[in-house]
Design an enzyme around this catalytic site. Structure first.
Site, short mmCIF file in Angstrom:
data_model
loop_
_atom_site.label_atom_id
_atom_site.label_comp_id
_atom_site.label_asym_id
_atom_site.label_seq_id
_atom_site.Cartn_x
_atom_site.Cartn_y
_atom_site.Cartn_z
CG ASP A 18 -1.81 1.17 1.30
OD1 ASP A 18 -1.40 2.28 0.91
OD2 ASP A 18 -2.97 1.00 1.71
CG HIS A 19 1.23 4.45 -3.08
ND1 HIS A 19 -0.05 4.16 -3.47
CD2 HIS A 19 1.33 5.79 -3.12
CE1 HIS A 19 -0.68 5.29 -3.75
NE2 HIS A 19 0.13 6.30 -3.55
CG HIS A 72 -4.37 4.57 -0.35
ND1 HIS A 72 -3.42 3.58 -0.40
CD2 HIS A 72 -4.61 4.89 -1.64
CE1 HIS A 72 -3.11 3.32 -1.67
NE2 HIS A 72 -3.83 4.10 -2.44
#
Ligand code: BG6
Length: 535
Positions: A222-223, A285
């Site tokens: 999950d960036h 996010h």
């Protein structure tokens, strides 16, 4: 007397020794939280295989991130990249295509000589994802790189394909014997989001993954967790002594988490139609931001200790049942409008989107966490595309002072304290408090104390993917999502989708591009005498 002096000297010496050890040791020192943050970061030689190498993610994010790591000398000698995809490309064509993209997307530009040496270690394998022969060719190529370039049998697979290919690739890797290294090296797999589209599909995918890989080999990315400002949430909370005592229901009125975007679906209408803001942003996010804000202090800065605490947050969130979606959630879809002075089409006019689409591009919702720390404190989440401003932040709004000593009449403007963690852009942290306006009258105005990364550190933050790729190579999964975490998150999101699916068709579009979402999202808060922050 002598004895006392001896004992104090001994105690000073042993304190000095401890301090020195703390400064030089590996993560298993007396204070693992601090040691973890100071760890030396050098990876072993390895080969990274990118599935879906001709796609957008590889070109825009992965290869520019690898190039920047190379520029900063963080990639080891003997590091290779193999692109694996269906298109009939040659090694040279693949490298040229990556170079064009890197020129456009690398944060620091491209130096020709450095790119040349970086590109020499990039090659391409053409095959369809379900073709066993492609995996045989891949295995041969990997062995060749081990022999010729000293890659030491360490392998990092990256699934950058559309999610419908994940299971096939994983099965094929297993069948080709590629989930284990032939020479005792490590094998890891990074899996992009979305991981599943609801609870049953996430569980099924976890089962597929675990048939081939051990959980310790799996890095669900999950960036957002790679962003400096997001990692700083834990440092801010747990490296400072003054915030934790007020970080609870006694002092906090509510928490607002906003991820606002000005962009639309950026040519990804086909994907977004089946995702929507809830799957695309909230499930991953925003839930990550919520977990880091709400979690208890972990016993150490180690992958499982941190992730255990995050999962506990998810397990204590009161699920919104399908019949409660009207009370706790709002969804929206943008119509045409003006963003940053430019006219933009509505969502339904975007390429790849159905003219009567029911997909949401905006979500607002209210969660409660049933824990001793947070009971009764609303966590208000919102995210949307084509909003007036790009701004992501976590705002902790504290309770009003219990007694109003000062007149809050027309001359004064007393507001509760707000601590805002600005995730992006303008990365920083601000604290709002009330202050006396200089002069004879007792006039009060809110002011802010500001910390800005730029001003304090004067260095550019690395891209999220740089940090995460390096962590995966180093075998540090702290900033990656564990299997139980991804399932716990879906178990909160899936009932909301069920409620939405059962409700009458929404009256979309219900907000104009360039505005702050549908009117109902304000009502979600007005009901409790609260309001969204103006960003
Ligand atoms: C991605 C979503 O995961 O995150 C996109 O798929 C979104 O729709 C993007 O635009 C936002 O990321 P960032 O880093 O620009 O906030």
């Amino acid at each position: 007397m002598d004895d006392t002096i001896d004992r104090s000297l001994n105690s000073i010496i042993s304190r000095l020794i401890n301090r020195k050890q703390n400064m030089t040791d590996t993560p298993t020192t007396t204070n693992p939280l601090r040691a973890g943050l100071r760890m030396q970061r050098t990876s072993e030689p390895a080969t990274m295989v990118i599935f879906g190498a001709t796609g957008d993610l590889t070109h825009r994010k992965l290869v520019p991130a690898l190039y920047n790591l190379q520029r900063e000398r963080l990639l080891p000698p003997g590091f290779n990249v193999i692109g694996f995809a269906r298109r009939d490309w040659s090694d040279d064509f693949f490298r040229d295509s990556l170079l064009k993209a890197a020129r456009q997307y690398s944060r620091s530009g491209i130096e020709d000589a450095l790119w040349q040496s970086f590109a020499e270690d990039i090659s391409y394998v053409q095959a369809s994802f379900d073709d066993p022969a492609g995996y045989t060719a891949l295995a041969e190529k990997l062995n060749e790189l081990d022999q010729q370039r000293g890659a030491s049998g360490n392998r990092l697979f990256y699934l950058a394909t559309p999610p419908e290919n994940y299971a096939t690739i994983i099965q094929q890797l297993g069948a080709a014997g590629l989930a284990k290294s032939p020479s005792g090296g490590w094998v890891r797999i990074i899996i992009e989001k979305p991981f599943g589209r609801d609870l049953p599909s996430a569980r099924a995918l976890n089962t597929e993954v675990h048939q081939v890989f051990d959980e310790a080999q799996v890095y669900r990315i999950d960036h957002y967790l790679g962003k400096e400002t997001v990692q700083n949430i834990l440092v801010f909370r747990f490296a400072n002594g003054i915030f934790e005592p007020v970080w609870n229901r006694r002092y906090v009125d509510h928490v607002q988490i906003t991820v606002a975007e000005t962009v639309g679906v950026e040519g990804r209408g086909g994907y977004y139609e089946h995702a929507g803001a809830m799957r695309d942003m909230v499930q991953n996010h925003l839930m990550q931001l919520l977990m880091l804000t709400a979690m208890e202090p972990p016993v150490g800065y180690r992958a499982d200790a941190v992730r255990d605490e995050k999962v506990k947050v998810l397990r204590s969130i009161r699920a919104i049942a399908p019949e409660q979606v009207g009370e706790h959630t709002v969804r929206g879809q943008y119509g045409p409008g003006v963003v940053n002075g430019q006219s933009v089409p509505g969502y339904r006019e975007e390429q790849g989107v159905a003219p009567d689409s029911r997909t949401e591009s905006y979500v607002a919702l209210r969660f409660f966490i049933d824990s001793w720390r947070w009971a009764g404190v609303p966590f208000l989440l919102r995210t949307g595309k084509r909003l007036p401003k790009r701004a992501s932040e976590i705002a902790i709004q504290f309770r009003q002072a219990p007694l109003m000593l000062f007149d809050s009449g027309p001359m004064s403007d007393i507001e509760p304290n707000v601590l805002a963690i600005k995730v992006q852009p303008d990365e920083g942290i601000t604290l709002r408090f009330d202050s006396k306006v200089p002069g004879q009258a007792n006039q009060i105005r809110p002011v802010t104390m500001d910390f800005r990364y730029n001003a304090s550190f004067g260095v550019e933050s690395p891209e999220a993917y740089e940090r995460l790729l390096l962590d995966a190579m180093l075998g540090d999964s702290t900033l990656f999502t564990r299997s139980d975490e991804v399932e716990a998150s879906w178990s909160l999101i899936t009932p909301i989708h069920q409620g939405w699916d059962a409700a009458p068709a929404p009256d979309f579009p219900n907000y104009e591009a360039g505005t702050w979402g549908p009117k109902e999202s304000d009502k979600l808060l007005e009901h409790d005498w609260r309001a969204w922050r103006r960003l």
